[in-house]
Design a protein around this motif. Structure first.
Motif, PDB file in Angstrom:
ATOM      1  N   ARG A 105      67.508 110.119  21.347  1.00  0.00           N
ATOM      2  CA  ARG A 105      67.383 111.013  20.593  1.00  0.00           C
ATOM      3  C   ARG A 105      67.690 112.318  20.746  1.00  0.00           C
ATOM      4  O   ARG A 105      68.043 113.377  20.060  1.00  0.00           O
ATOM      5  CB  ARG A 105      65.689 110.679  19.879  1.00  0.00           C
ATOM      6  N   GLU A 106      67.217 112.589  22.059  1.00  0.00           N
ATOM      7  CA  GLU A 106      67.507 114.043  22.446  1.00  0.00           C
ATOM      8  C   GLU A 106      69.040 114.568  22.756  1.00  0.00           C
ATOM      9  O   GLU A 106      69.227 115.313  22.433  1.00  0.00           O
ATOM     10  CB  GLU A 106      66.749 114.349  24.000  1.00  0.00           C
ATOM     11  N   LEU A 107      69.491 113.628  23.179  1.00  0.00           N
ATOM     12  CA  LEU A 107      71.140 113.893  23.483  1.00  0.00           C
ATOM     13  C   LEU A 107      71.716 113.729  21.955  1.00  0.00           C
ATOM     14  O   LEU A 107      72.681 114.589  21.878  1.00  0.00           O
ATOM     15  CB  LEU A 107      71.810 112.348  24.217  1.00  0.00           C
ATOM     16  N   ALA A 108      71.354 112.836  21.220  1.00  0.00           N
ATOM     17  CA  ALA A 108      72.110 112.992  19.729  1.00  0.00           C
ATOM     18  C   ALA A 108      71.645 114.404  19.029  1.00  0.00           C
ATOM     19  O   ALA A 108      72.676 114.901  18.581  1.00  0.00           O
ATOM     20  CB  ALA A 108      71.463 111.825  18.926  1.00  0.00           C
ATOM     21  N   ALA A 109      70.655 114.772  19.225  1.00  0.00           N
ATOM     22  CA  ALA A 109      70.185 116.150  18.671  1.00  0.00           C
ATOM     23  C   ALA A 109      71.116 117.348  19.156  1.00  0.00           C
ATOM     24  O   ALA A 109      71.344 118.226  18.498  1.00  0.00           O
ATOM     25  CB  ALA A 109      68.858 116.354  18.841  1.00  0.00           C
ATOM     26  N   LEU A 110      71.488 117.302  20.264  1.00  0.00           N
ATOM     27  CA  LEU A 110      72.378 118.290  20.946  1.00  0.00           C
ATOM     28  C   LEU A 110      73.581 118.168  20.440  1.00  0.00           C
ATOM     29  O   LEU A 110      74.225 119.206  20.444  1.00  0.00           O
ATOM     30  CB  LEU A 110      72.314 118.240  22.420  1.00  0.00           C
ATOM     31  N   VAL A 111      74.151 117.029  20.182  1.00  0.00           N
ATOM     32  CA  VAL A 111      75.730 116.997  19.555  1.00  0.00           C
ATOM     33  C   VAL A 111      75.734 116.746  18.215  1.00  0.00           C
ATOM     34  O   VAL A 111      76.757 116.583  17.634  1.00  0.00           O
ATOM     35  CB  VAL A 111      76.302 115.987  20.386  1.00  0.00           C
ATOM     36  N   GLU A 112      74.609 116.709  17.595  1.00  0.00           N
ATOM     37  CA  GLU A 112      74.768 116.767  16.191  1.00  0.00           C
ATOM     38  C   GLU A 112      75.676 117.287  15.220  1.00  0.00           C
ATOM     39  O   GLU A 112      76.136 117.010  14.456  1.00  0.00           O
ATOM     40  CB  GLU A 112      73.299 116.798  15.463  1.00  0.00           C
ATOM     41  N   PRO A 113      75.602 118.659  15.516  1.00  0.00           N
ATOM     42  CA  PRO A 113      76.264 119.616  14.447  1.00  0.00           C
ATOM     43  C   PRO A 113      77.752 119.135  14.097  1.00  0.00           C
ATOM     44  O   PRO A 113      78.240 119.182  13.043  1.00  0.00           O
ATOM     45  CB  PRO A 113      76.421 120.886  15.118  1.00  0.00           C
ATOM     46  N   ALA A 114      78.786 118.841  15.170  1.00  0.00           N
ATOM     47  CA  ALA A 114      80.027 118.395  14.853  1.00  0.00           C
ATOM     48  C   ALA A 114      80.561 118.103  16.064  1.00  0.00           C
ATOM     49  O   ALA A 114      80.125 118.191  17.256  1.00  0.00           O
ATOM     50  CB  ALA A 114      80.789 119.551  14.174  1.00  0.00           C
ATOM     51  N   ARG A 159      87.910 118.876  29.930  1.00  0.00           N
ATOM     52  CA  ARG A 159      88.000 117.373  30.656  1.00  0.00           C
ATOM     53  C   ARG A 159      86.623 117.049  30.825  1.00  0.00           C
ATOM     54  O   ARG A 159      86.298 116.110  31.285  1.00  0.00           O
ATOM     55  CB  ARG A 159      88.754 117.872  32.028  1.00  0.00           C
ATOM     56  N   ALA A 160      85.491 117.783  30.672  1.00  0.00           N
ATOM     57  CA  ALA A 160      84.108 117.389  30.915  1.00  0.00           C
ATOM     58  C   ALA A 160      83.572 116.810  29.826  1.00  0.00           C
ATOM     59  O   ALA A 160      82.511 116.102  29.696  1.00  0.00           O
ATOM     60  CB  ALA A 160      83.663 118.668  31.372  1.00  0.00           C
ATOM     61  N   ALA A 161      84.204 116.648  28.577  1.00  0.00           N
ATOM     62  CA  ALA A 161      83.575 116.153  27.330  1.00  0.00           C
ATOM     63  C   ALA A 161      83.763 114.854  27.409  1.00  0.00           C
ATOM     64  O   ALA A 161      84.375 113.895  28.282  1.00  0.00           O
ATOM     65  CB  ALA A 161      84.511 116.669  26.136  1.00  0.00           C
ATOM     66  N   PRO A 162      83.018 114.072  26.566  1.00  0.00           N
ATOM     67  CA  PRO A 162      82.799 112.438  26.624  1.00  0.00           C
ATOM     68  C   PRO A 162      84.088 111.996  25.985  1.00  0.00           C
ATOM     69  O   PRO A 162      84.785 112.965  25.328  1.00  0.00           O
ATOM     70  CB  PRO A 162      81.580 112.225  26.087  1.00  0.00           C
ATOM     71  N   PRO A 163      84.272 110.758  25.929  1.00  0.00           N
ATOM     72  CA  PRO A 163      85.462 110.402  25.328  1.00  0.00           C
ATOM     73  C   PRO A 163      85.341 110.605  23.938  1.00  0.00           C
ATOM     74  O   PRO A 163      84.580 110.572  23.185  1.00  0.00           O
ATOM     75  CB  PRO A 163      85.425 108.647  25.472  1.00  0.00           C
ATOM     76  N   PRO A 164      86.490 111.276  23.174  1.00  0.00           N
ATOM     77  CA  PRO A 164      86.610 111.809  22.095  1.00  0.00           C
ATOM     78  C   PRO A 164      86.017 110.631  20.888  1.00  0.00           C
ATOM     79  O   PRO A 164      85.371 111.032  19.883  1.00  0.00           O
ATOM     80  CB  PRO A 164      87.993 112.187  21.717  1.00  0.00           C
ATOM     81  N   ALA A 165      86.249 109.391  21.132  1.00  0.00           N
ATOM     82  CA  ALA A 165      86.106 108.401  20.415  1.00  0.00           C
ATOM     83  C   ALA A 165      84.551 107.989  20.199  1.00  0.00           C
ATOM     84  O   ALA A 165      83.891 107.514  19.080  1.00  0.00           O
ATOM     85  CB  ALA A 165      86.826 107.138  20.613  1.00  0.00           C
ATOM     86  N   THR A 166      83.873 108.708  21.250  1.00  0.00           N
ATOM     87  CA  THR A 166      82.488 108.352  20.924  1.00  0.00           C
ATOM     88  C   THR A 166      81.622 109.331  21.315  1.00  0.00           C
ATOM     89  O   THR A 166      80.198 109.170  21.732  1.00  0.00           O
ATOM     90  CB  THR A 166      82.017 107.244  22.325  1.00  0.00           C
ATOM     91  N   ALA A 167      82.144 110.710  21.424  1.00  0.00           N
ATOM     92  CA  ALA A 167      81.227 111.976  21.716  1.00  0.00           C
ATOM     93  C   ALA A 167      80.660 112.380  20.498  1.00  0.00           C
ATOM     94  O   ALA A 167      80.929 113.577  19.831  1.00  0.00           O
ATOM     95  CB  ALA A 167      82.151 112.835  22.154  1.00  0.00           C
ATOM     96  N   THR A 168      80.008 111.814  19.730  1.00  0.00           N
ATOM     97  CA  THR A 168      79.251 111.823  18.549  1.00  0.00           C
ATOM     98  C   THR A 168      77.628 111.455  18.497  1.00  0.00           C
ATOM     99  O   THR A 168      77.368 110.632  19.423  1.00  0.00           O
ATOM    100  CB  THR A 168      79.666 111.349  17.535  1.00  0.00           C
ATOM    101  N   PRO A 195      79.157 121.448  20.656  1.00  0.00           N
ATOM    102  CA  PRO A 195      79.620 122.315  20.029  1.00  0.00           C
ATOM    103  C   PRO A 195      78.883 123.833  20.130  1.00  0.00           C
ATOM    104  O   PRO A 195      79.649 125.003  20.011  1.00  0.00           O
ATOM    105  CB  PRO A 195      79.610 122.064  18.610  1.00  0.00           C
ATOM    106  N   SER A 196      77.793 123.491  20.670  1.00  0.00           N
ATOM    107  CA  SER A 196      76.919 125.055  20.614  1.00  0.00           C
ATOM    108  C   SER A 196      76.882 125.482  22.301  1.00  0.00           C
ATOM    109  O   SER A 196      76.278 126.423  22.610  1.00  0.00           O
ATOM    110  CB  SER A 196      75.622 124.873  20.358  1.00  0.00           C
ATOM    111  N   GLY A 197      77.798 124.810  23.006  1.00  0.00           N
ATOM    112  CA  GLY A 197      77.702 125.137  24.516  1.00  0.00           C
ATOM    113  C   GLY A 197      77.400 123.954  25.578  1.00  0.00           C
ATOM    114  O   GLY A 197      77.443 122.654  25.226  1.00  0.00           O
ATOM    115  N   PHE A 198      77.064 124.533  26.764  1.00  0.00           N
ATOM    116  CA  PHE A 198      76.704 123.431  27.668  1.00  0.00           C
ATOM    117  C   PHE A 198      75.229 123.512  28.181  1.00  0.00           C
ATOM    118  O   PHE A 198      74.651 124.390  28.297  1.00  0.00           O
ATOM    119  CB  PHE A 198      77.480 123.825  28.879  1.00  0.00           C
ATOM    120  N   TYR A 199      74.773 122.292  28.343  1.00  0.00           N
ATOM    121  CA  TYR A 199      73.399 121.954  28.529  1.00  0.00           C
ATOM    122  C   TYR A 199      73.097 121.056  29.750  1.00  0.00           C
ATOM    123  O   TYR A 199      74.106 119.931  30.001  1.00  0.00           O
ATOM    124  CB  TYR A 199      72.733 121.368  27.352  1.00  0.00           C
ATOM    125  N   ALA A 200      72.177 121.163  30.589  1.00  0.00           N
ATOM    126  CA  ALA A 200      71.640 120.351  31.764  1.00  0.00           C
ATOM    127  C   ALA A 200      70.559 119.744  30.931  1.00  0.00           C
ATOM    128  O   ALA A 200      69.739 120.165  30.454  1.00  0.00           O
ATOM    129  CB  ALA A 200      71.252 121.063  32.880  1.00  0.00           C
TER     130      ALA A 200
END
Length: 727
Positions: free
Chosen positions: A171-180, A187-196, A355-360
């Motif tokens: 739930r917390e991870l999904a909320a962070l990547v929710e916008p788009a 190179r640090a992004a998750p695989p494009p097909a699953t990064a939602t 989309p809004s930046g980097f988070y630990a």
């Protein structure tokens, strides 16, 4: 051109072919198995009663027996714990594999395995793995490439990875990547097909075998001798789980000559009893929702290719690693995808790009690998002090826990690994990632956990509701005793409201009443479905000729979910469509009138009427059994089957009431145990009589007595065997 095509295809075949290590020989697996002296007795229900000379031998027997009954699920749990599931299951499993790498699950286990776990625990884990390996070696046709050998570290990694999803990591991870989607993946992004957010939520659902977070619920109730006419102490173990998959209950009895003697249920991949009872005491878990996950917004030096983060006024290097995900194409072939994963040493936590930046992202279970050891200590405890000492190991990061014992003690623990947070920060929101005063690195001890022991009211109830309302006032915990940074839930589910109505006060509670209360199907006045119907009848639903029949059905609902109830189908289908979880905290997430019309249209299309008896709709459909069920969403007899009728006009129960255990200690400490499983012991064998032999009992709300004396079990056993012996 043809030659070029052939060369290209050959190159692709070489590039995508997965070279799994050769499995160990059956002879070597049998040699390893000879170290474990264990006997398995299958009772008339196919339930394994396992007796080993040592704890490790008993765990070996559990691994072997569970593999007999549910190898496909166990295999998936092992692959998931390694981050290898996508190589077999394809892209839909890639996010789970990515998260295994992101949170350094395997690295954590490898680094701490020898130091954080005792030699006895490691021996138990090795025994369990050896049991899985032996069965798999004997049935190579059932085993996917690359699975064997299973190791003790695989088992621990399964706990480390799965448990955080129960307290809402997805739930917390999904909320962070929710916008788009990220505009330009680095190179640090998750695989494009699953990064939602959707992919992360699907991962959480997969780990919970399709159980939505909103439906995560359970009942746990203990009643002390003072409230029982016969002076008994009683415990209800009643977790609500999916009926199949990695968190579906498996019923078992475990006994060793080293003092382990427990009966109850466990999950695939768990070598200990997760809840149940021994002769002296018992415990039951329910899901709680403390705030155990924090997101820290980072200031990085280069958003396109970050190498450093700002921390306490200086730049600190990020740790970057490249991982390879294998996405299955066909058996033996997988497309390798490389991605960088980032780690913040300043926070000792993984870093994600959104989309809004980097988070630990830090959660309270990070670094804890001793869940199995804690559960084993709970399994073997003989009194309240020893059981509380086991809980004080503080390795199980969440779960309400209700306790009872043969000495008449009862207790409630709001269990959580409480983060050592600084006061004064909005811990429910995003936090600044550049301050060491905010970036917590440790957890508080068990003394920070709210608990209630032997309340004067003589009962405790946990039904996924506020820990401030688990018994009668004034015995309840006071709000000011709770750590304000823990963020405990404060609402009341319908199950909590009904349990309080049934157990509150001073009236005696007999054994018959205790069991009957478990199967209560009523909705309290303050519950979400009742509030929904009241709002529809009091003006939300237009009073028109077209709505007259719908209003009549709603008006005649008695706030119950019995199988023969003629109004419950329309009401509960509407509630399922309009509310987020149909619980006492249910939020309206869809126009109730539109939901009512849709529910009515479904009933008319499939049944030609609106007053369809609820049991015609809600079914237990398993093998040769197809039975009507009483109960529904958020009743004490909790049942879930989706919010849309199947093509044949029915809902098939697939989540909710599953394994049920009642532990009953007489005044002299003698224990009686009665249980029922929603299906039976043979989860994946439709030809077995145990595929569905408990289903009719479950539908009829009937429990079966369980013999605790092994000689009694042996005299009536349907199978009596020693895996690994004389081979």
């Amino acid at each position: 051109m043809a030659a070029l095509l052939i060369v290209t295809l050959a190159g692709l075949a070489v590039h995508t072919r997965v070279k799994w290590p050769a499995p160990p020989s059956l002879a070597s697996l049998r040699d390893a198995a000879r170290a474990y002296d264990v006997r398995i007795l299958r009772d008339r229900w196919g339930v394994p009663h396992i007796h080993g000379r040592t704890d490790a031998a008993t765990a070996f027997g559990l691994g072997y027996a569970h593999a007999e009954d549910d190898w496909p699920t166990l295999e998936r749990v092992v692959l998931m714990s390694r981050g290898h599931l996508a190589a077999h299951d394809g892209a839909q499993a890639a996010m789970g594999d990515y998260l295994v790498h992101l949170f350094r699950v395997r690295e954590t286990v490898a680094a701490r395995y020898e130091t954080d776990l005792s030699a006895a625990t490691r021996a138990l884990l090795d025994g369990y793995a050896a049991g899985l390996n032996l069965w798999a070696g004997e049935h190579p046709e059932a085993v996917r490439a690359g699975v064997l050998p299973v190791t003790g570290q695989d088992i621990v990694a399964g706990f480390v990875f799965r448990v955080p999803f129960f307290f809402g990591l997805d739930r917390e991870l999904a909320a962070l990547v929710e916008p788009a989607e990220p505009a330009a993946a680095s190179r640090a992004a998750p695989p494009p097909a699953t990064a939602t957010a959707a992919a992360i939520r699907r991962t959480g659902l997969a780990l919970r075998a399709g159980l939505p977070e909103a439906a995560l619920g359970s009942n746990a109730i203990a009643v002390a001798p003072a409230r029982a006419p016969d002076g008994h102490t009683r415990l209800l173990v009643n977790s609500h789980q999916p009926y199949e998959g990695p968190v579906a209950w498996y019923e078992v009895r475990l006994k060793s000559d080293e003092g382990w003697d427990a009966i109850g249920a466990t999950f695939p991949g768990a070598p200990v009893m997760l809840h149940g009872a021994n002769r002296h005491l018992g415990w039951a878990h329910t899901v709680n929702k403390p705030d155990l996950v924090d997101a820290f917004k980072l200031i990085v030096d280069d958003p396109a290719e970050p190498e450093r983060l700002r921390f306490d006024g200086r730049w600190v290097a990020l740790d970057r690693r490249t991982v390879t995900l294998r996405i299955g194409l066909a058996p033996g072939f997988a497309w390798p995808v490389t991605r960088d994963v980032l780690w913040s040493p300043a926070h000792d936590a993984p870093v994600i790009e959104t989309p809004s930046g980097f988070y630990a992202i830090r959660h309270a279970a990070q670094g804890a690998i001793g869940q199995v050891e804690q559960w084993l200590a709970m399994n073997k405890a003989r009194d309240l002090d020893a059981w509380m000492a086991a809980m004080a190991r503080n390795q199980i990061p969440s779960f309400n826990t209700v306790y009872a014992d043969g000495q008449g003690n009862i207790a409630f623990v709001y269990n959580a690994r409480v983060p050592a947070r600084a006061s004064g920060w909005p811990w429910r929101g995003v936090l600044p990632g550049d301050l060491s005063t905010v970036a917590w690195r440790s957890v508080r001890g068990f003394d920070a956990v709210p608990r209630l022991v032997n309340p004067a009211a003589g009962y405790v109830v946990s039904a996924n509701h506020s820990p401030l309302d688990v018994t009668d006032a004034p015995d309840n915990l006071a709000a000011e005793t709770l750590d304000p940074t823990l963020g405990v839930e404060r609402g009341m589910t319908n199950r909590a409201l009904r349990a309080r109505a049934l157990y509150g006060g001073a009236a005696p509670i007999s054994r018959a009443a205790f069991i009957a209360n478990k199967f209560d199907t009523r909705y309290a006045a303050g519950s979400a479905p009742v509030r929904l119907v009241v709002s529809l009848l009091n003006g939300t639903l237009p009073d028109t000729a077209d709505n007259a029949r719908k209003r009549w059905v709603l008006e005649h609902w008695n706030a119950n979910a019995e199988a023969d109830n003629p109004s419950a189908a329309l009401v509960l289908l509407t509630a399922l469509k309009a509310l987020d979880d149909s619980s006492g905290n249910g939020r309206v997430v869809r126009d109730p009138v539109a939901a009512l019309h849709e529910a009515a249209d479904e009933l008319m299309r499939h049944h030609g009427r609106l007053d369809v008896p609820w049991g015609t709709v809600m079914r237990l459909d398993r093998g040769r059994v197809d039975e009507a069920l009483s109960g529904g969403p958020d009743t004490l007899r909790a049942l879930y089957g989706g919010d849309t009728l199947d093509p044949d006009g029915r809902l098939r129960a697939s989540v909710g009431d599953s394994y049920i255990l009642v532990a009953d200690w007489a005044a002299d400490g003698t224990l009686r145990v009665d249980t029922v499983h929603q299906y039976g012991a043979a989860v994946h064998d439709p030809a077995s009589p145990h595929y569905d032999d408990q289903a009719r009992l479950f539908a009829a709300e009937t429990l079966k007595p369980m013999a605790l004396d092994l000689e009694t079990v042996a005299a009536r056993a349907t199978r009596d065997y020693r895996p690994g012996a004389d081979r």
